[in-house]
Scaffold this active site. Structure first.
Site, PDB file in Angstrom:
ATOM      1  CE  LYS A  13      -2.005  -0.662   4.009  1.00  0.00           C
ATOM      2  NZ  LYS A  13      -1.405  -1.912   4.457  1.00  0.00           N
ATOM      3  NE  ARG A  88      -4.060  -1.037  10.156  1.00  0.00           N
ATOM      4  CZ  ARG A  88      -2.961  -0.492   9.649  1.00  0.00           C
ATOM      5  NH1 ARG A  88      -2.966   0.743   9.225  1.00  0.00           N
ATOM      6  NH2 ARG A  88      -1.867  -1.202   9.570  1.00  0.00           N
ATOM      7  NE  ARG A 127       7.060  -3.048   5.964  1.00  0.00           N
ATOM      8  CZ  ARG A 127       5.760  -2.798   6.151  1.00  0.00           C
ATOM      9  NH1 ARG A 127       5.004  -2.516   5.107  1.00  0.00           N
ATOM     10  NH2 ARG A 127       5.246  -2.851   7.336  1.00  0.00           N
ATOM     11  NE  ARG A 171       2.061  -4.634  11.411  1.00  0.00           N
ATOM     12  CZ  ARG A 171       3.040  -4.454  10.538  1.00  0.00           C
ATOM     13  NH1 ARG A 171       4.194  -5.057  10.689  1.00  0.00           N
ATOM     14  NH2 ARG A 171       2.857  -3.673   9.506  1.00  0.00           N
TER      15      ARG A 171
HETATM   16  P1  AMP Z   1       1.090   0.595   9.401  1.00  0.00           P
HETATM   17  O1  AMP Z   1       2.341   1.399   9.254  1.00  0.00           O
HETATM   18  O2  AMP Z   1      -0.034   1.109   8.566  1.00  0.00           O
HETATM   19  O3  AMP Z   1       1.320  -0.891   9.248  1.00  0.00           O
HETATM   20  O4  AMP Z   1       0.607   0.811  10.930  1.00  0.00           O
HETATM   21  C1  AMP Z   1       1.436   0.454  12.025  1.00  0.00           C
HETATM   22  C2  AMP Z   1       0.602   0.349  13.283  1.00  0.00           C
HETATM   23  O5  AMP Z   1      -0.005   1.624  13.566  1.00  0.00           O
HETATM   24  C3  AMP Z   1      -0.560  -0.623  13.221  1.00  0.00           C
HETATM   25  O6  AMP Z   1      -0.170  -1.974  13.482  1.00  0.00           O
HETATM   26  C4  AMP Z   1      -1.476  -0.061  14.316  1.00  0.00           C
HETATM   27  O7  AMP Z   1      -0.991  -0.375  15.601  1.00  0.00           O
HETATM   28  C5  AMP Z   1      -1.299   1.449  14.114  1.00  0.00           C
HETATM   29  N1  AMP Z   1      -2.288   1.980  13.137  1.00  0.00           N
HETATM   30  C6  AMP Z   1      -2.022   2.503  11.909  1.00  0.00           C
HETATM   31  N2  AMP Z   1      -3.143   2.898  11.303  1.00  0.00           N
HETATM   32  C7  AMP Z   1      -4.158   2.615  12.154  1.00  0.00           C
HETATM   33  C8  AMP Z   1      -5.570   2.774  12.094  1.00  0.00           C
HETATM   34  N3  AMP Z   1      -6.179   3.280  11.002  1.00  0.00           N
HETATM   35  N4  AMP Z   1      -6.290   2.355  13.162  1.00  0.00           N
HETATM   36  C9  AMP Z   1      -5.716   1.838  14.243  1.00  0.00           C
HETATM   37  N5  AMP Z   1      -4.391   1.641  14.366  1.00  0.00           N
HETATM   38  C10 AMP Z   1      -3.606   2.030  13.331  1.00  0.00           C
END
Ligand code: AMP
Length: 217
Positions: A13, A88, A127, A171
């Site tokens: 993404k 999410r 990554r 995750r």
């Molecule tokens: P990402 O970089 O998008 O994988 O996000 C890393 C972490 O940030 C996730 O595993 C969640 O703990 C938190 N996070 C990111 N976006 C959201 C969201 N929209 N809602 C809740 N937690 C989020």
């Protein structure tokens, strides 16, 4: 134009939102980057988010929603933006719709990048991210020209602590339990575009560009 990038962690993404953001001239809003930035700055939101991020769990909806809506109201988003990592949950998707509709705006399309589970595990372990500009790399499929350095800004590359194997498993299971249901939400509004995420970075980018062109005509 408001476009949502959907996909499991490791689906690409961030990489695709980066490409599309340059092609369309729209800001790329990544909720995970905003949380990581808040943590580096030591703000209350950052410190609260850290506990959830370290465990691979979602930060509570009201916190994520508040942070994103504040960002979307900044002037650079007046003509729209690309969301990466938000919404999410169904509650987040509904909150975004409500907030946009108050301004006479709407989500235009939600792009779901589909990648099988075993492939996601492989991708996440290789990554790396730039500490300065957040540009993503992969040690095998999109390595930097100089090892450990960002091609774009020369910043240091690092591995996210939540890309460790146990956290990645959590995750992924959170994604399938809490985020997959929002695919139906956008499908029922005829906004969902599904893209095969296994065609390489440029192949996926081409798939997204042509699907968007066809959908937005
Ligand atoms: P990402 O970089 O998008 O994988 O996000 C890393 C972490 O940030 C996730 O595993 C969640 O703990 C938190 N996070 C990111 N976006 C959201 C969201 N929209 N809602 C809740 N937690 C989020």
């Amino acid at each position: 134009m408001h476009i949502i990038m959907l996909g499991a962690p490791g689906a690409g993404k961030g990489t695709q939102a980066d490409i599309l953001s340059q092609e369309m001239g729209l800001p790329h809003i990544a909720s995970g980057d905003l949380f990581r930035q808040a943590l580096e700055e030591g703000t209350a939101i950052g410190l609260l988010a850290r506990d959830y991020m370290d465990k691979g769990e979602l930060v509570p909806d009201e916190v994520a929603i508040g942070m994103i809506l504040e960002r979307v109201n900044k002037p650079d988003c007046a003509a729209g933006c690309l969301f990466d990592g938000f919404p999410r949950t169904l509650q987040q998707a509904q909150a975004l719709d409500q907030a946009l509709s108050k301004q006479g705006k709407t989500v235009d399309k939600a792009i779901y990048i589909e990648v099988p589970g075993e492939e996601l595990m492989k991708r996440l372990s290789g990554r790396r991210l730039c500490r300065s500009c957040q540009r993503p790399y992969h040690l095998l499929s999109s390595p930097p020209r100089v090892p450990g350095k960002c091609d774009r800004c020369g910043g240091e590359l690092f591995q996210r602590s939540d890309d460790r194997e146990e956290t990645v498993r959590e995750r992924l299971s959170v994604f399938f339990a809490q985020t997959v249901p929002i695919l139906d939400y956008y499908k029922s509004q005829h906004k969902l575009i599904r893209i095969d995420g296994n065609l390489g970075v440029q192949g996926v980018a081409r798939g997204i560009a042509s699907a968007l062109k066809a959908a937005i005509k």
